[in-house]
Design a protein around this motif. Structure first.
Motif, PDB file in Angstrom:
ATOM      1  N   SER A  27       0.818  -1.215   0.000  1.00 15.29           N
ATOM      2  CA  SER A  27       0.000   0.000   0.000  1.00 15.29           C
ATOM      3  C   SER A  27       0.850   1.263   0.000  1.00 15.29           C
ATOM      4  O   SER A  27       0.389   2.302  -0.427  1.00 15.29           O
ATOM      5  CB  SER A  27      -0.940  -0.019   1.208  1.00 15.29           C
ATOM      6  OG  SER A  27      -0.181  -0.043   2.398  1.00 15.29           O
ATOM      7  N   ALA A  28       2.107   1.206   0.474  1.00 16.28           N
ATOM      8  CA  ALA A  28       2.965   2.380   0.514  1.00 16.28           C
ATOM      9  C   ALA A  28       3.665   2.628  -0.827  1.00 16.28           C
ATOM     10  O   ALA A  28       4.196   3.694  -1.050  1.00 16.28           O
ATOM     11  CB  ALA A  28       4.008   2.227   1.615  1.00 16.28           C
ATOM     12  N   ASN A  29       3.674   1.646  -1.709  1.00 21.37           N
ATOM     13  CA  ASN A  29       4.366   1.782  -2.981  1.00 21.37           C
ATOM     14  C   ASN A  29       3.449   2.434  -4.008  1.00 21.37           C
ATOM     15  O   ASN A  29       2.418   1.894  -4.354  1.00 21.37           O
ATOM     16  CB  ASN A  29       4.824   0.404  -3.467  1.00 21.37           C
ATOM     17  CG  ASN A  29       5.685   0.489  -4.696  1.00 21.37           C
ATOM     18  OD1 ASN A  29       5.964   1.565  -5.206  1.00 21.37           O
ATOM     19  ND2 ASN A  29       6.110  -0.648  -5.183  1.00 21.37           N
ATOM     20  N   ARG A  30       3.860   3.590  -4.526  1.00 26.20           N
ATOM     21  CA  ARG A  30       3.046   4.316  -5.495  1.00 26.20           C
ATOM     22  C   ARG A  30       3.656   4.256  -6.893  1.00 26.20           C
ATOM     23  O   ARG A  30       3.166   4.882  -7.816  1.00 26.20           O
ATOM     24  CB  ARG A  30       2.860   5.755  -5.035  1.00 26.20           C
ATOM     25  CG  ARG A  30       2.156   5.811  -3.662  1.00 26.20           C
ATOM     26  CD  ARG A  30       1.734   7.182  -3.248  1.00 26.20           C
ATOM     27  NE  ARG A  30       0.658   7.732  -4.019  1.00 26.20           N
ATOM     28  CZ  ARG A  30      -0.638   7.458  -3.855  1.00 26.20           C
ATOM     29  NH1 ARG A  30      -1.000   6.579  -2.952  1.00 26.20           N
ATOM     30  NH2 ARG A  30      -1.561   8.040  -4.589  1.00 26.20           N
ATOM     31  N   TRP A  31       4.723   3.500  -7.077  1.00 27.65           N
ATOM     32  CA  TRP A  31       5.375   3.379  -8.375  1.00 27.65           C
ATOM     33  C   TRP A  31       4.643   2.378  -9.258  1.00 27.65           C
ATOM     34  O   TRP A  31       4.147   1.362  -8.786  1.00 27.65           O
ATOM     35  CB  TRP A  31       6.831   2.949  -8.211  1.00 27.65           C
ATOM     36  CG  TRP A  31       7.671   4.030  -7.605  1.00 27.65           C
ATOM     37  CD1 TRP A  31       8.035   4.148  -6.300  1.00 27.65           C
ATOM     38  CD2 TRP A  31       8.211   5.161  -8.279  1.00 27.65           C
ATOM     39  NE1 TRP A  31       8.781   5.287  -6.121  1.00 27.65           N
ATOM     40  CE2 TRP A  31       8.908   5.921  -7.327  1.00 27.65           C
ATOM     41  CE3 TRP A  31       8.190   5.599  -9.599  1.00 27.65           C
ATOM     42  CZ2 TRP A  31       9.570   7.097  -7.656  1.00 27.65           C
ATOM     43  CZ3 TRP A  31       8.852   6.769  -9.923  1.00 27.65           C
ATOM     44  CH2 TRP A  31       9.528   7.508  -8.949  1.00 27.65           C
ATOM     45  N   THR A  32       4.599   2.667 -10.551  1.00 26.71           N
ATOM     46  CA  THR A  32       4.016   1.756 -11.525  1.00 26.71           C
ATOM     47  C   THR A  32       5.049   1.462 -12.603  1.00 26.71           C
ATOM     48  O   THR A  32       5.907   2.308 -12.905  1.00 26.71           O
ATOM     49  CB  THR A  32       2.750   2.342 -12.181  1.00 26.71           C
ATOM     50  OG1 THR A  32       3.102   3.512 -12.913  1.00 26.71           O
ATOM     51  CG2 THR A  32       1.699   2.672 -11.131  1.00 26.71           C
ATOM     52  N   PHE A  33       4.974   0.270 -13.166  1.00 24.71           N
ATOM     53  CA  PHE A  33       5.919  -0.150 -14.195  1.00 24.71           C
ATOM     54  C   PHE A  33       5.157  -0.839 -15.317  1.00 24.71           C
ATOM     55  O   PHE A  33       4.157  -1.489 -15.079  1.00 24.71           O
ATOM     56  CB  PHE A  33       6.960  -1.117 -13.613  1.00 24.71           C
ATOM     57  CG  PHE A  33       7.735  -0.527 -12.481  1.00 24.71           C
ATOM     58  CD1 PHE A  33       8.863   0.236 -12.718  1.00 24.71           C
ATOM     59  CD2 PHE A  33       7.319  -0.716 -11.177  1.00 24.71           C
ATOM     60  CE1 PHE A  33       9.568   0.793 -11.669  1.00 24.71           C
ATOM     61  CE2 PHE A  33       8.014  -0.167 -10.120  1.00 24.71           C
ATOM     62  CZ  PHE A  33       9.148   0.597 -10.366  1.00 24.71           C
TER      63      PHE A  33
END
Length: 174
Positions: A27-33
């Protein structure tokens, strides 16, 4: 007409085959790949290979911004060329299944004609606006299907045969 159809098939295949391996998002990760790998074949022994990575950041749950790049190698009986592109993008997601977006790309093109060894280099800026549909694939992974239009495209002054680009891409982290 052949050019338009061939380039349309190449554009469709740009993002058709993509794989991304990563662990589920916290939930803390806002990065997208995401990104894609495309192959295209046509008349006169034409062949196209394209790689298009993208990295984004979720500014809010509905708004994502980031950078997208691509490199394309093309060859045929008559020419060979290399095209690099890079630029920022922004996508707005709504109803968890749809998106609208903008993508500014700066392209650098080098081409060589095979018979007379004539070399040609140019660059072109493209501003794509459009949208589409997203299909969930599980674990915060989505396939995106859409269409974009290059609002800077001019018929007699562009390396591209049309301003419309169909898109198929894969994104992890949404």
């Amino acid at each position: 007409m052949k050019k338009i159809l061939t380039l349309s098939f190449i554009a469709i295949s740009i993002f058709c085959f993509s794989q991304i391996a990563m662990s589920p998002q916290t939930s803390a990760n806002r990065w997208t790949f995401g990104g894609g790998l495309g192959l295209g074949f046509g008349s006169n022994s034409s062949f196209n290979l394209q790689v298009s990575p993208r990295v984004g950041y979720k500014i809010t749950d509905q708004l994502e911004g980031g950078m997208i790049g691509n490199v394309s190698w093309q060859t045929s009986d008559f020419y060979k060329s290399t095209m690099f592109g890079i630029g920022p993008f922004a996508n707005y997601y709504f109803a968890r299944s749809f998106f609208v977006g903008a993508n500014l790309q700066q392209y650098f093109i080098n081409s060589t004609e095979k018979y007379n060894n004539y070399k040609y280099s140019t660059d072109e800026t493209a501003l794509y606006l459009g949208g589409g549909y997203m299909q969930s694939m599980g674990n915060n992974a989505f396939m995106q299907l859409g269409i974009m239009y290059n609002v800077l495209w001019k018929e007699n002054n562009s390396i591209f045969s049309t301003g419309f680009v169909p898109t198929v891409g894969f994104v992890v982290g949404l």
